[in-house]
Design a protein around this motif. Structure first.
Motif, PDB file in Angstrom:
ATOM      1  N   ILE A   1       0.810  -1.235   0.000  1.00  0.00           N
ATOM      2  CA  ILE A   1       0.000   0.000   0.000  1.00  0.00           C
ATOM      3  C   ILE A   1       0.832   1.269   0.000  1.00  0.00           C
ATOM      4  CG2 ILE A   1      -1.983  -1.101   1.110  1.00  0.00           C
ATOM      5  CD1 ILE A   1      -1.136   0.075   3.748  1.00  0.00           C
ATOM      6  N   GLY A   2       2.170   1.157  -0.003  1.00  0.00           N
ATOM      7  CA  GLY A   2       3.013   2.342  -0.084  1.00  0.00           C
ATOM      8  C   GLY A   2       3.568   2.774   1.255  1.00  0.00           C
ATOM      9  N   TYR A   3       4.480   3.742   1.199  1.00  0.00           N
ATOM     10  CA  TYR A   3       5.185   4.209   2.395  1.00  0.00           C
ATOM     11  C   TYR A   3       4.255   4.804   3.447  1.00  0.00           C
ATOM     12  CZ  TYR A   3       9.812   3.685   0.247  1.00  0.00           C
ATOM     13  OH  TYR A   3      10.960   3.182  -0.303  1.00  0.00           O
ATOM     14  N   ARG A   4       3.163   5.435   3.023  1.00  0.00           N
ATOM     15  CA  ARG A   4       2.311   6.135   3.989  1.00  0.00           C
ATOM     16  C   ARG A   4       1.606   5.180   4.954  1.00  0.00           C
ATOM     17  NH1 ARG A   4       2.507   9.479  -0.408  1.00  0.00           N
ATOM     18  NH2 ARG A   4       2.880  11.669   0.058  1.00  0.00           N
ATOM     19  N   GLY A   5       1.461   3.916   4.552  1.00  0.00           N
ATOM     20  CA  GLY A   5       0.890   2.929   5.465  1.00  0.00           C
ATOM     21  C   GLY A   5       1.736   2.733   6.711  1.00  0.00           C
ATOM     22  N   LEU A   6       3.041   3.032   6.614  1.00  0.00           N
ATOM     23  CA  LEU A   6       3.937   2.880   7.763  1.00  0.00           C
ATOM     24  C   LEU A   6       3.557   3.843   8.889  1.00  0.00           C
ATOM     25  CD1 LEU A   6       7.452   2.582   6.049  1.00  0.00           C
ATOM     26  CD2 LEU A   6       5.842   0.765   6.616  1.00  0.00           C
ATOM     27  N   PHE A   7       3.156   5.072   8.529  1.00  0.00           N
ATOM     28  CA  PHE A   7       2.818   6.058   9.553  1.00  0.00           C
ATOM     29  C   PHE A   7       1.585   5.626  10.353  1.00  0.00           C
ATOM     30  CE2 PHE A   7       5.156   8.586   6.369  1.00  0.00           C
ATOM     31  CZ  PHE A   7       6.131   9.136   7.191  1.00  0.00           C
ATOM     32  N   TRP A   8       0.608   5.019   9.675  1.00  0.00           N
ATOM     33  CA  TRP A   8      -0.582   4.539  10.371  1.00  0.00           C
ATOM     34  C   TRP A   8      -0.256   3.357  11.280  1.00  0.00           C
ATOM     35  CZ3 TRP A   8      -5.308   6.722  10.700  1.00  0.00           C
ATOM     36  CH2 TRP A   8      -5.547   7.809   9.858  1.00  0.00           C
ATOM     37  N   ALA A   9       0.576   2.443  10.800  1.00  0.00           N
ATOM     38  CA  ALA A   9       0.954   1.277  11.618  1.00  0.00           C
ATOM     39  C   ALA A   9       1.733   1.718  12.849  1.00  0.00           C
ATOM     40  CB  ALA A   9       1.788   0.309  10.777  1.00  0.00           C
ATOM     41  N   ASP A  10       2.671   2.644  12.666  1.00  0.00           N
ATOM     42  CA  ASP A  10       3.483   3.122  13.774  1.00  0.00           C
ATOM     43  C   ASP A  10       2.626   3.862  14.797  1.00  0.00           C
ATOM     44  OD1 ASP A  10       5.623   3.739  15.357  1.00  0.00           O
ATOM     45  OD2 ASP A  10       6.768   4.792  13.827  1.00  0.00           O
ATOM     46  N   GLY A  11       1.746   4.749  14.326  1.00  0.00           N
ATOM     47  CA  GLY A  11       0.886   5.505  15.235  1.00  0.00           C
ATOM     48  C   GLY A  11      -0.042   4.611  16.039  1.00  0.00           C
ATOM     49  N   ALA A  12      -0.635   3.623  15.382  1.00  0.00           N
ATOM     50  CA  ALA A  12      -1.570   2.718  16.063  1.00  0.00           C
ATOM     51  C   ALA A  12      -0.878   1.910  17.154  1.00  0.00           C
ATOM     52  CB  ALA A  12      -2.218   1.783  15.045  1.00  0.00           C
ATOM     53  N   THR A  13       0.334   1.441  16.880  1.00  0.00           N
ATOM     54  CA  THR A  13       1.034   0.628  17.887  1.00  0.00           C
ATOM     55  C   THR A  13       1.518   1.469  19.062  1.00  0.00           C
ATOM     56  OG1 THR A  13       3.055   0.786  16.538  1.00  0.00           O
ATOM     57  CG2 THR A  13       1.735  -1.216  16.311  1.00  0.00           C
ATOM     58  N   CYS A  14       1.856   2.749  18.827  1.00  0.00           N
ATOM     59  CA  CYS A  14       2.202   3.644  19.938  1.00  0.00           C
ATOM     60  C   CYS A  14       1.030   3.769  20.909  1.00  0.00           C
ATOM     61  CB  CYS A  14       2.563   5.044  19.408  1.00  0.00           C
ATOM     62  SG  CYS A  14       4.224   5.211  18.739  1.00  0.00           S
ATOM     63  N   ILE A  15      -0.152   4.011  20.366  1.00  0.00           N
ATOM     64  CA  ILE A  15      -1.341   4.198  21.199  1.00  0.00           C
ATOM     65  C   ILE A  15      -1.727   2.897  21.900  1.00  0.00           C
ATOM     66  CG2 ILE A  15      -3.817   4.724  21.131  1.00  0.00           C
ATOM     67  CD1 ILE A  15      -3.129   6.728  18.855  1.00  0.00           C
ATOM     68  N   LEU A  16      -1.680   1.773  21.177  1.00  0.00           N
ATOM     69  CA  LEU A  16      -1.997   0.474  21.781  1.00  0.00           C
ATOM     70  C   LEU A  16      -1.050   0.159  22.932  1.00  0.00           C
ATOM     71  CD1 LEU A  16      -3.479  -2.263  21.795  1.00  0.00           C
ATOM     72  CD2 LEU A  16      -1.812  -3.070  20.100  1.00  0.00           C
ATOM     73  N   ALA A  17       0.252   0.390  22.727  1.00  0.00           N
ATOM     74  CA  ALA A  17       1.252   0.067  23.753  1.00  0.00           C
ATOM     75  C   ALA A  17       1.015   0.862  25.031  1.00  0.00           C
ATOM     76  CB  ALA A  17       2.659   0.325  23.206  1.00  0.00           C
ATOM     77  N   ILE A  18       0.776   2.167  24.903  1.00  0.00           N
ATOM     78  CA  ILE A  18       0.663   2.978  26.116  1.00  0.00           C
ATOM     79  C   ILE A  18      -0.672   2.758  26.817  1.00  0.00           C
ATOM     80  CG2 ILE A  18      -0.316   5.145  25.242  1.00  0.00           C
ATOM     81  CD1 ILE A  18       2.693   4.608  27.651  1.00  0.00           C
ATOM     82  N   LEU A  19      -1.726   2.368  26.089  1.00  0.00           N
ATOM     83  CA  LEU A  19      -2.994   2.035  26.740  1.00  0.00           C
ATOM     84  C   LEU A  19      -2.848   0.779  27.599  1.00  0.00           C
ATOM     85  CD1 LEU A  19      -5.651   2.799  23.955  1.00  0.00           C
ATOM     86  CD2 LEU A  19      -5.197   4.106  26.060  1.00  0.00           C
ATOM     87  N   ILE A  20      -2.107  -0.209  27.090  1.00  0.00           N
ATOM     88  CA  ILE A  20      -1.846  -1.422  27.884  1.00  0.00           C
ATOM     89  C   ILE A  20      -1.066  -1.056  29.148  1.00  0.00           C
ATOM     90  CG2 ILE A  20      -0.578  -3.608  27.933  1.00  0.00           C
ATOM     91  CD1 ILE A  20      -1.252  -3.894  24.930  1.00  0.00           C
ATOM     92  N   PHE A  21      -0.044  -0.206  28.993  1.00  0.00           N
ATOM     93  CA  PHE A  21       0.772   0.222  30.142  1.00  0.00           C
ATOM     94  C   PHE A  21      -0.103   0.933  31.173  1.00  0.00           C
ATOM     95  CE2 PHE A  21       3.385   3.562  32.169  1.00  0.00           C
ATOM     96  CZ  PHE A  21       4.325   2.758  32.806  1.00  0.00           C
ATOM     97  N   TRP A  22      -0.938   1.864  30.725  1.00  0.00           N
ATOM     98  CA  TRP A  22      -1.774   2.652  31.634  1.00  0.00           C
ATOM     99  C   TRP A  22      -2.773   1.772  32.385  1.00  0.00           C
ATOM    100  CZ3 TRP A  22      -7.139   4.234  30.791  1.00  0.00           C
ATOM    101  CH2 TRP A  22      -7.594   5.141  31.750  1.00  0.00           C
ATOM    102  N   MET A  23      -3.310   0.753  31.711  1.00  0.00           N
ATOM    103  CA  MET A  23      -4.317  -0.110  32.349  1.00  0.00           C
ATOM    104  C   MET A  23      -3.693  -1.144  33.295  1.00  0.00           C
ATOM    105  SD  MET A  23      -7.214  -0.817  29.401  1.00  0.00           S
ATOM    106  CE  MET A  23      -6.077  -1.420  28.168  1.00  0.00           C
ATOM    107  N   LYS A  24      -2.479  -1.603  33.005  1.00  0.00           N
ATOM    108  CA  LYS A  24      -1.901  -2.737  33.730  1.00  0.00           C
ATOM    109  C   LYS A  24      -0.828  -2.367  34.750  1.00  0.00           C
ATOM    110  CE  LYS A  24      -4.257  -5.978  31.632  1.00  0.00           C
ATOM    111  NZ  LYS A  24      -5.213  -6.807  32.387  1.00  0.00           N
ATOM    112  N   VAL A  25      -0.227  -1.173  34.631  1.00  0.00           N
ATOM    113  CA  VAL A  25       0.888  -0.804  35.519  1.00  0.00           C
ATOM    114  C   VAL A  25       0.522   0.440  36.309  1.00  0.00           C
ATOM    115  CG1 VAL A  25       3.309  -0.088  35.620  1.00  0.00           C
ATOM    116  CG2 VAL A  25       2.597  -1.824  33.960  1.00  0.00           C
TER     117      VAL A  25
END
Length: 407
Positions: free
Chosen positions: A169-193
């Protein structure tokens, strides 16, 4: 025999708290999603058609933002606590990554990359400080290594997946994947730690006349940071000049470039923790290992002068990987152990800042050398710089030895 070896390997991962494992999991999620960095120079060059010099300037702004973010993250971690900084940094970074795909002008990307990295790299010193709160004192070097393993396992998955996303899908798909995983990671941290105060290291009663020693007066630390800076400069060639060279000289696809980085991540996943455990058991000097790693990185870049055989890219990556395994976990640990109580954030900020400066130098200077003199000149300059960094590491080792004799 194999069962015993496997059991010994598994034993290296015992004794960590629940919070350290959650930190490790969110680090893996975040790093697996970090697909932008390995392909950023290729995106700027091939998709946006920037010149080598413009690529270098965008990377320079990236590095300046990282530098400021690292200092802010460390300073604020000492002032208001690592927990809030980590949540703010990753959540905001995720949102900004969604927006950056719409920025395509040269000046716009310089500004956007600067702003992004100011926010994103506040996370790194805060995360290092968090290990002081959640890891037992005897486990801190291994905890640092465990988190690094998550980083590298994430990098093992991320670049190959990133290469497939680019092809699909091109280079711009990388920005969406990176942004989504940043938000997912910190939500897990906030809920569990839950937030916890940091406990001091045994070495952190480092006092002079009843007051903590200032980081700016710690001469061995600053000399040691020169070695850390150089290892960073050499290592970042893997994400700036080397991917371009692989495509232009050896005609590797993005997926093949990703596979080389995957090999790097897998080697680290299987070998780094046993190496760290062995060093801990034998009491080998961590400063010695750091400058040995710098030397191996220098060798890896000298190997790039071999231009007639594509297999040299694999050999180079093996030397670079062992250099990384010897340098990064132990330089982390040396820095953490020298920090007086209440100054951990500042020390870790300066340590992470050395890598931000390294990114600026590696990208801008490297790209300028390539544009003016060619790739071989860049490999030669970077390899010689690695020898200089090794020399500074030996100097720091001798100063710390003399310091210990006086205690």
């Amino acid at each position: 025999m194999l069962t015993t070896a496997f059991q010994r390997y598994i034993n290296n991962f015992r004794g960590f708290s629940r919070e350290i494992w959650i930190l490790t999991i969110i680090t893996f999620i975040n790093r697996a999603g970090t697909m932008v960095l390995p392909f950023l120079s290729k995106y700027l060059r091939e998709d946006l058609h920037f010149t080598y010099s413009q690529v270098g300037w965008v990377m320079l702004c990236f590095g300046i933002g990282s530098l400021i973010g690292s200092w802010l993250g460390g300073k604020l971690s000492d002032k208001i606590g690592f927990y809030r900084i980590m949540i703010f940094s990753l959540l905001t970074t995720g949102i900004l990554l969604f927006l950056i795909e719409f920025v395509t002008s040269f000046y716009g990307l310089c500004f956007a990359m600067f702003g992004l990295m100011v926010i994103a790299d506040m996370f790194r010193p805060a995360m290092f400080v968090s290990l002081g709160a959640y890891a037992k004192p005897e486990n801190r070097t291994r905890a640092l290594t465990l988190v690094r393993l998550a980083v590298n396992l994430g990098f093992a998955a991320g670049p190959a997946l990133g290469g497939l996303i680019i092809m699909g899908i091109g280079y711009r798909g990388l920005f969406w994947a990176d942004g989504a995983t940043c938000i997912l990671a910190i939500l897990i941290f906030w809920m569990k730690v839950k937030e916890k105060k940091q406990s001091p290291l045994p070495h952190q009663e480092h006092m002079a006349d009843g007051k903590p020693v200032s980081v700016f007066k710690d001469k061995p630390f600053w000399i040691f940071q020169v070695t850390c800076l150089v290892t960073g400069i050499l290592f970042f060639q893997v994400f700036t000049a080397i991917p371009l060279y692989q495509g232009e000289h050896f005609h590797l696809t993005e997926f093949q470039t990703g596979l080389l980085l995957t090999m790097n991540g897998l080697l680290i996943f299987f070998l780094e923790m046993p190496i760290v455990s062995f060093v801990e058991r034998k009491g080998i000097s961590k400063v010695k290992l750091t400058y040995t790693g710098c030397f191996l990185m220098a060798v890896s870049l000298f190997l790039m002068l071999v231009t007639g055989w594509a297999g040299i890219l694999i050999v180079m990556m093996i030397f670079m990987t062992f250099g990384e395994m010897f340098s990064f976990p132990f330089s982390n640990s040396v820095t953490l152990s020298r920090a007086p109580k209440g100054h951990v954030g500042r020390y870790m900020a300066i340590y992470t800042m050395s890598f931000s400066v390294a990114h600026m130098i590696s990208s801008k200077v490297g790209m300028q050398i390539i544009q003016d003199f060619g790739y071989n000149a860049n490999w030669l300059v970077m390899g010689c710089l690695g020898l200089v960094g090794t020399g500074f590491g030996i100097w720091a080792f001798r100063l710390i030895q003399n310091e210990n004799k006086l205690l």
